[in-house]
Design an enzyme around this catalytic site. Structure first.
Site: not given
Ligand code: GDP
Ligand code: IMO
Ligand code: MG
Length: 430
Positions: A13, A16, A40-41, A130, A225, A332
């Site tokens: 997370d 990417k 989850g991209h 998950t 990942q 971020k």
């Protein structure tokens, strides 16, 4: 011509998907080489947000080719859902956009049931997977009983392999996990139906990829990942079941190591983790909650709140070593804008001794206490800035301190989730 591997340097997370989407403009082919729909991209283009789980994040550029190669484990139902969703948004409309490897292993319904049931059985000791069946699918691959995409396209082979597997899986489900068994027909019919719908995309992707490399095309390998979820180099056993590090791109895509030109590591300006396992800089307090709220840190796959903490230079330095990273992307940075003081972990203390690398012993790592260096924040919105030199002095100081501590150059800084909210310091394709 450049072939670039982009991987996560933390626990996944890292952003990417956003960086891949940004770099895709200069690439010809984008390849997912490991993991499955545990990933989850998130990609945001203007006001459109798409979360990709199996299909490479380059897919929003219609003129590019995307490949799901042999190292990925594919849940065909989820793959089809993702294809249909993208088609409804105007993507994957020609048959030159998506290629799926014959050699990729299939996630079967029993893998998911086993994954979830095992976690329930573990109670407090659970990994926090998950629940997508990823671990059990890779186990079968290594045990040489897995079912590959090509097996699904050969009805007799599929029939035989499914029967053999169900015999064993049903015994395990009923007698060990105390779960419901599967009926052959329910899986067989559904999977043959799915095979009809995905077969047009299925090819030997290693052949295509190597041909394109010979033709001098730019290839982006999209890791899923992160390095600390790698089955060899992560915080084992709190990891995923594949090699998430850059070298995985070779085995996972069928290319030789000589074909890789650069490895770009992606790191958040702080740190997060979903699921259980050691996290030395975790903040279980208001600061952690504040990072979660400002960074909107909720899992893109499961919606679980992400554990949050400060940037850990010891971890990222380790990731740089095991991946051979020659450029870092920091994402971020905007999330830190409101913090007046920002901490960076420069080492750990274990029983009074300073250690500057990660211990292999999990119990030792769990007892490591971070040593922090405090830096001043910048207190300004940076999301509109597109040039590195225009960032506030303290933001640049932060980036430069990270570079010093981890021993790698920052080549990209992301200041927002949208494609254009990016500062490129050095173009990896040149
Ligand atoms: P991935 O799995 O590494 O692709 O990352 P995820 O998509 O799971 O999580 C990253 C989240 O951060 C997504 O919601 C992105 O839209 C968002 N994001 C990425 N880069 C930035 C950034 O620079 N600033 C902010 N505020 N959000 C970002
Ligand atoms: P992206 O690609 C964050 C974590 C799970 C769990 C562990 C094992 O979006 O960065 P698994 O289902 O793989 O057996 O779970 O790995 N995990 C991720 N965490 N981002 C991911 O992917 C992840 N994929 C798996 O939470 O701790
Ligand atoms: Mg993610």
């Amino acid at each position: 011509m450049s072939n670039i591997v982009v991987i996560g340097t933390q626990w996944g997370d890292e952003g990417k998907g956003k960086v891949i989407d940004f770099l895709t403009e200069q690439a010809d082919i984008i390849v997912r080489f490991q993991g499955g729909n545990n990933a989850g991209h998130t990609v945001m283009v203007k006001d459109q947000t798409i979360i990709l789980h199996l299909i490479p994040s380059g897919i929003l550029h219609p003129e590019k080719k995307c490949i799901i190669s042999n190292g990925v484990v594919i849940d065909p139902r989820e793959l089809l859902n993702e294809i249909e969703l993208l088609q409804s948004e105007g993507f994957i409309l020609n048959n030159d956009s998506l290629f799926i490897s014959e050699g990729a292993h299939l996630v079967m319904p029993y893998h998911k049931r086993i994954d979830v049931a095992r976690e329930n059985l573990k109670g407090g000791e659970k990994i926090g997977t998950t629940g997508r069946g990823i671990g059990p699918t890779y186990e079968d691959k290594i045990r040489r009983i897995g079912i590959r995409v090509i097996d699904l396209l050969e009805e007799d082979v599929f029939n035989e392999k499914l029967k053999a597997n169900l015999k064993e899986k049903n015994f395990y489900l009923i007698h060990y996990l105390k779960e419901k068994e599967f009926k052959f027909e329910e899986i067989y019919e559904e999977y043959l139906d799915l095979a009809e719908k995905i077969k047009e995309y299925v090819v030997d992707t290693s052949v295509i990829l190597n041909k394109e490399i010979e033709n001098g095309k730019n290839i982006l390998f999209e890791g899923a990942q992160g390095s600390f979820l790698d089955v060899d180099h992560g915080t084992y056993p709190f990891v995923t079941s594949s090699n998430t590090v850059a070298a995985g791109a070779c085995t996972g895509a069928g290319i030789g190591p000589t074909k890789i030109d650069k490895v770009i590591g992606i790191s958040k300006a702080y740190a997060t983790r979903v699921g259980n396992g050691p996290f030395p800089t975790e903040l279980v307090n208001e600061l952690g909650e504040s990072l979660r709220a400002k960074g909107n840190e909720y899992g893109a796959t499961t919606g679980r709140p992400r554990r949050c903490g400060w940037f850990d230079a010891v971890m990222v330095k380790h990731a740089i070593r095991v991946n051979g990273i020659n450029g870092l992307g920091i994402t971020k940075l905007d999330v830190l804008s409101d913090f007046s003081k920002i901490m960076i972990c420069t080492g750990y203390k274990y029983k009074g001794e300073v250690c500057s690398s990660i211990p292999s012993s999990l119990s030792k790592l769990e007892r490591c206490r971070p040593i922090y260096e405090e830096m001043d924040g910048w207190g300004l919105d940076i999301s509109k800035i597109r040039e590195y030199n225009k960032l506030p002095d303290n933001a640049r100081r932060y980036i430069e301190r990270v570079e010093e501590l981890v021993g790698a150059k920052v080549i990209l800084v992301s200041v927002g989730s949208r494609r254009d909210e990016t500062i490129l310091l050095s173009n990896p394709f040149i």
